[in-house]
Design a protein around this motif. Sequence first.
Motif, PDB file in Angstrom:
ATOM      1  N   GLN A 126       0.791  -1.241   0.000  1.00 36.77           N
ATOM      2  CA  GLN A 126       0.000   0.000   0.000  1.00 36.77           C
ATOM      3  C   GLN A 126       0.821   1.288   0.000  1.00 36.77           C
ATOM      4  OE1 GLN A 126      -2.793  -2.561   2.604  1.00 36.77           O
ATOM      5  NE2 GLN A 126      -3.663  -0.507   2.661  1.00 36.77           N
ATOM      6  N   MET A 127       2.159   1.172   0.073  1.00 36.80           N
ATOM      7  CA  MET A 127       2.974   2.393  -0.024  1.00 36.80           C
ATOM      8  C   MET A 127       3.579   2.570  -1.410  1.00 36.80           C
ATOM      9  SD  MET A 127       4.786   2.522   3.713  1.00 36.80           S
ATOM     10  CE  MET A 127       5.362   4.230   3.580  1.00 36.80           C
ATOM     11  N   PHE A 128       3.278   1.673  -2.322  1.00 35.74           N
ATOM     12  CA  PHE A 128       3.886   1.730  -3.652  1.00 35.74           C
ATOM     13  C   PHE A 128       2.961   2.440  -4.642  1.00 35.74           C
ATOM     14  CE2 PHE A 128       5.384  -2.713  -2.186  1.00 35.74           C
ATOM     15  CZ  PHE A 128       6.368  -2.161  -1.385  1.00 35.74           C
ATOM     16  N   ASP A 129       3.536   2.851  -5.803  1.00 39.85           N
ATOM     17  CA  ASP A 129       2.657   3.381  -6.851  1.00 39.85           C
ATOM     18  C   ASP A 129       1.761   2.248  -7.353  1.00 39.85           C
ATOM     19  OD1 ASP A 129       3.695   2.215  -9.536  1.00 39.85           O
ATOM     20  OD2 ASP A 129       5.498   2.830  -8.454  1.00 39.85           O
ATOM     21  N   ALA A 142      -4.159  -4.354  -4.367  1.00 41.10           N
ATOM     22  CA  ALA A 142      -3.707  -2.961  -4.326  1.00 41.10           C
ATOM     23  C   ALA A 142      -4.916  -2.030  -4.339  1.00 41.10           C
ATOM     24  CB  ALA A 142      -2.804  -2.669  -5.525  1.00 41.10           C
ATOM     25  N   PRO A 143      -5.288  -1.486  -3.185  1.00 40.22           N
ATOM     26  CA  PRO A 143      -6.432  -0.556  -3.157  1.00 40.22           C
ATOM     27  C   PRO A 143      -6.192   0.694  -4.010  1.00 40.22           C
ATOM     28  CG  PRO A 143      -5.793  -1.212  -0.932  1.00 40.22           C
ATOM     29  CD  PRO A 143      -4.712  -1.680  -1.845  1.00 40.22           C
ATOM     30  N   GLN A 144      -4.918   0.970  -4.312  1.00 38.70           N
ATOM     31  CA  GLN A 144      -4.607   2.132  -5.153  1.00 38.70           C
ATOM     32  C   GLN A 144      -5.361   2.076  -6.471  1.00 38.70           C
ATOM     33  OE1 GLN A 144      -2.439   0.184  -3.505  1.00 38.70           O
ATOM     34  NE2 GLN A 144      -0.463   1.168  -3.171  1.00 38.70           N
ATOM     35  N   SER A 145      -5.673   0.868  -6.936  1.00 39.84           N
ATOM     36  CA  SER A 145      -6.452   0.704  -8.164  1.00 39.84           C
ATOM     37  C   SER A 145      -7.610  -0.244  -7.869  1.00 39.84           C
ATOM     38  CB  SER A 145      -5.581   0.140  -9.289  1.00 39.84           C
ATOM     39  OG  SER A 145      -6.389  -0.177 -10.401  1.00 39.84           O
ATOM     40  N   PRO A 146      -8.740   0.284  -7.420  1.00 39.16           N
ATOM     41  CA  PRO A 146      -9.842  -0.612  -7.027  1.00 39.16           C
ATOM     42  C   PRO A 146     -10.258  -1.576  -8.144  1.00 39.16           C
ATOM     43  CG  PRO A 146     -10.279   1.620  -6.261  1.00 39.16           C
ATOM     44  CD  PRO A 146      -9.054   1.695  -7.133  1.00 39.16           C
ATOM     45  N   ARG A 147     -10.215  -1.104  -9.376  1.00 39.87           N
ATOM     46  CA  ARG A 147     -10.641  -1.957 -10.485  1.00 39.87           C
ATOM     47  C   ARG A 147      -9.720  -3.174 -10.616  1.00 39.87           C
ATOM     48  NH1 ARG A 147      -9.033  -2.426 -15.475  1.00 39.87           N
ATOM     49  NH2 ARG A 147      -7.527  -0.757 -15.216  1.00 39.87           N
ATOM     50  N   ARG A 148      -8.409  -2.923 -10.596  1.00 44.87           N
ATOM     51  CA  ARG A 148      -7.474  -4.044 -10.702  1.00 44.87           C
ATOM     52  C   ARG A 148      -7.476  -4.883  -9.416  1.00 44.87           C
ATOM     53  NH1 ARG A 148      -2.005  -1.456 -13.012  1.00 44.87           N
ATOM     54  NH2 ARG A 148      -2.869   0.487 -12.190  1.00 44.87           N
ATOM     55  N   ALA A 149      -7.748  -4.235  -8.292  1.00 42.08           N
ATOM     56  CA  ALA A 149      -7.837  -4.980  -7.028  1.00 42.08           C
ATOM     57  C   ALA A 149      -8.928  -6.045  -7.122  1.00 42.08           C
ATOM     58  CB  ALA A 149      -8.116  -4.028  -5.867  1.00 42.08           C
ATOM     59  N   VAL A 150     -10.074  -5.664  -7.661  1.00 42.86           N
ATOM     60  CA  VAL A 150     -11.190  -6.606  -7.763  1.00 42.86           C
ATOM     61  C   VAL A 150     -10.807  -7.791  -8.652  1.00 42.86           C
ATOM     62  CG1 VAL A 150     -13.524  -6.892  -8.689  1.00 42.86           C
ATOM     63  CG2 VAL A 150     -12.988  -4.929  -7.213  1.00 42.86           C
ATOM     64  N   LYS A 151     -10.132  -7.503  -9.748  1.00 43.68           N
ATOM     65  CA  LYS A 151      -9.688  -8.589 -10.642  1.00 43.68           C
ATOM     66  C   LYS A 151      -8.765  -9.562  -9.905  1.00 43.68           C
ATOM     67  CE  LYS A 151     -10.089  -7.780 -15.452  1.00 43.68           C
ATOM     68  NZ  LYS A 151     -11.322  -7.073 -15.423  1.00 43.68           N
ATOM     69  N   GLU A 152      -7.853  -9.008  -9.120  1.00 41.89           N
ATOM     70  CA  GLU A 152      -6.919  -9.858  -8.385  1.00 41.89           C
ATOM     71  C   GLU A 152      -7.636 -10.644  -7.277  1.00 41.89           C
ATOM     72  OE1 GLU A 152      -4.142 -10.886  -9.149  1.00 41.89           O
ATOM     73  OE2 GLU A 152      -3.350 -11.755  -7.299  1.00 41.89           O
ATOM     74  N   MET A 153      -8.609 -10.020  -6.666  1.00 41.01           N
ATOM     75  CA  MET A 153      -9.386 -10.717  -5.632  1.00 41.01           C
ATOM     76  C   MET A 153     -10.118 -11.914  -6.239  1.00 41.01           C
ATOM     77  SD  MET A 153     -10.847  -7.339  -3.664  1.00 41.01           S
ATOM     78  CE  MET A 153     -11.696  -8.097  -2.272  1.00 41.01           C
ATOM     79  N   GLU A 154     -10.678 -11.710  -7.409  1.00 46.43           N
ATOM     80  CA  GLU A 154     -11.392 -12.816  -8.075  1.00 46.43           C
ATOM     81  C   GLU A 154     -10.429 -13.934  -8.457  1.00 46.43           C
ATOM     82  OE1 GLU A 154     -14.927  -9.953  -9.898  1.00 46.43           O
ATOM     83  OE2 GLU A 154     -13.294 -10.601 -11.214  1.00 46.43           O
ATOM     84  N   ASN A 187      -2.993   5.681   1.280  1.00 49.33           N
ATOM     85  CA  ASN A 187      -2.801   7.118   1.047  1.00 49.33           C
ATOM     86  C   ASN A 187      -3.744   7.947   1.926  1.00 49.33           C
ATOM     87  OD1 ASN A 187      -0.788   6.658  -0.910  1.00 49.33           O
ATOM     88  ND2 ASN A 187      -2.358   6.269  -2.472  1.00 49.33           N
ATOM     89  N   SER A 188      -3.878   7.509   3.161  1.00 47.76           N
ATOM     90  CA  SER A 188      -4.690   8.200   4.181  1.00 47.76           C
ATOM     91  C   SER A 188      -6.187   8.189   3.891  1.00 47.76           C
ATOM     92  CB  SER A 188      -4.198   9.644   4.408  1.00 47.76           C
ATOM     93  OG  SER A 188      -2.881   9.621   4.927  1.00 47.76           O
ATOM     94  N   GLU A 189      -6.632   7.296   3.023  1.00 50.28           N
ATOM     95  CA  GLU A 189      -8.072   7.145   2.770  1.00 50.28           C
ATOM     96  C   GLU A 189      -8.558   5.792   3.305  1.00 50.28           C
ATOM     97  OE1 GLU A 189      -8.444   9.695  -1.372  1.00 50.28           O
ATOM     98  OE2 GLU A 189      -8.029   7.552  -1.459  1.00 50.28           O
ATOM     99  N   TYR A 190      -9.830   5.798   3.716  1.00 50.26           N
ATOM    100  CA  TYR A 190     -10.396   4.619   4.381  1.00 50.26           C
ATOM    101  C   TYR A 190     -11.465   3.957   3.508  1.00 50.26           C
ATOM    102  CZ  TYR A 190      -7.788   6.149   8.432  1.00 50.26           C
ATOM    103  OH  TYR A 190      -6.763   6.486   9.282  1.00 50.26           O
ATOM    104  N   LEU A 191     -11.782   2.725   3.855  1.00 48.40           N
ATOM    105  CA  LEU A 191     -12.635   1.905   2.986  1.00 48.40           C
ATOM    106  C   LEU A 191     -14.092   2.358   2.926  1.00 48.40           C
ATOM    107  CD1 LEU A 191     -11.205  -1.622   3.906  1.00 48.40           C
ATOM    108  CD2 LEU A 191     -10.938  -0.427   1.716  1.00 48.40           C
ATOM    109  N   ASP A 192     -14.490   3.319   3.770  1.00 47.75           N
ATOM    110  CA  ASP A 192     -15.850   3.848   3.633  1.00 47.75           C
ATOM    111  C   ASP A 192     -15.944   4.798   2.441  1.00 47.75           C
ATOM    112  OD1 ASP A 192     -14.206   5.284   5.807  1.00 47.75           O
ATOM    113  OD2 ASP A 192     -15.576   6.849   5.111  1.00 47.75           O
TER     114      ASP A 192
END
Length: 345
Positions: free
Chosen positions: A87-90, A123-135, A153-158
């Motif tokens: 979560q600290m990476f680009d 990687a929450p930095q890219s929610p779209r790609r995160a979902v693909k990886e989760m699947e 990046n100081s943002e929360y899941l809500d």
Amino acid sequence: MPGKFRRIAVEEAFSIAEVAAELQKVSRAPGDSADLPLIRGIYDAQPGYGNLKFLDGLLDIEDRRLKEMDRYGVDMHLLSLTAPGVQMFDADTACELATLANDRLAAVIARHPTRFAGLASFAPQSPRRAVKEMERAVNRLKLNGFIVNSHTNSEYLDDPKYWPILEAAESLERCLYIHPRGASDGLKGPLRDYGMDAAMWGYGVEVGTHAVRMMASGLFDRFPRLKICIGHMGEAVHFWLWRINFMNSRAQSIGRAPKTKLTMAEYFQRNFLITTSGHEDPLALEYSVKKLGASNVMWAIDYPYQPTAPAVAFMDAAPLADADKALLYHKNAERIFHIPAAQGS
Ligand code: 1WB
Ligand code: MN
């Protein structure tokens, strides 16, 4: 030393060399993230940050770790890529390394299917790609759930931009484990001194804040079947439930919090589980089991940050009925993380 119960430890950290190398780069770059002091101590041993000797234990899975598990009768580690994960990476680096870590994790589990299970990174930095990886992690790699290290990046899941991730966890029916990392920029100020930034206090404040944000935002009305796990004896959130409830209903009544279908305590009971990782106070355990029920508390060590022997001794000595101890030691983990029950247990 086989135990009376199958012992599944559910918050056990690992890393891979590629992630460690990238964290070393982060540790050498300028910055003022609350994660930096710990990262400098673990991945770089920079002067002034101590030489925290955790890296070997994180990188080794099949040698010393298995011997330690055998020695103390720990049947299985549910492995997760250690905080702060990717979560600290680009975003590109984070997606690539999450995929690599998940592949390695699946390979280790394939070699030792009765000894290891694992939570998938994304990687929450890219929610779209995160979902693909989760699947991919659930459907192809057969991993057992997901790990996220609190804020990104100081943002929360809500934040609605992360809702696709919550939706994926819910529809894949896999628990999302929220592990701490250093507090977000808005929260870190007074946590910087006296070593309070990490596991001593800052970690619990960070994840406790995250959990309360999620409940108070009302997002569990949108994702009623989402399961969230938090470690370190629930980061003390359940200790506060009565007051959170009382004050949230007041905040709702004056329009400072969104209206919710259920109370905060009802969300915690329905949508959360807690684990004992790195917290071995018998009184805190007794409160947790009484407050939440034995079906909602799981045993964990927090390897390699905590020693195995006292974590086993703590649970062995806990004054619980055998049926409850079986829930904490393995049955809840089997149910929540889709781990096959052992023969004869
Ligand atoms: C420690 C504990 C360090 C945890 C960590 O680094 C994590 C520590 C990521 O004891 O110094 C943890 O997970 O509790
Ligand atoms: Mn931990």
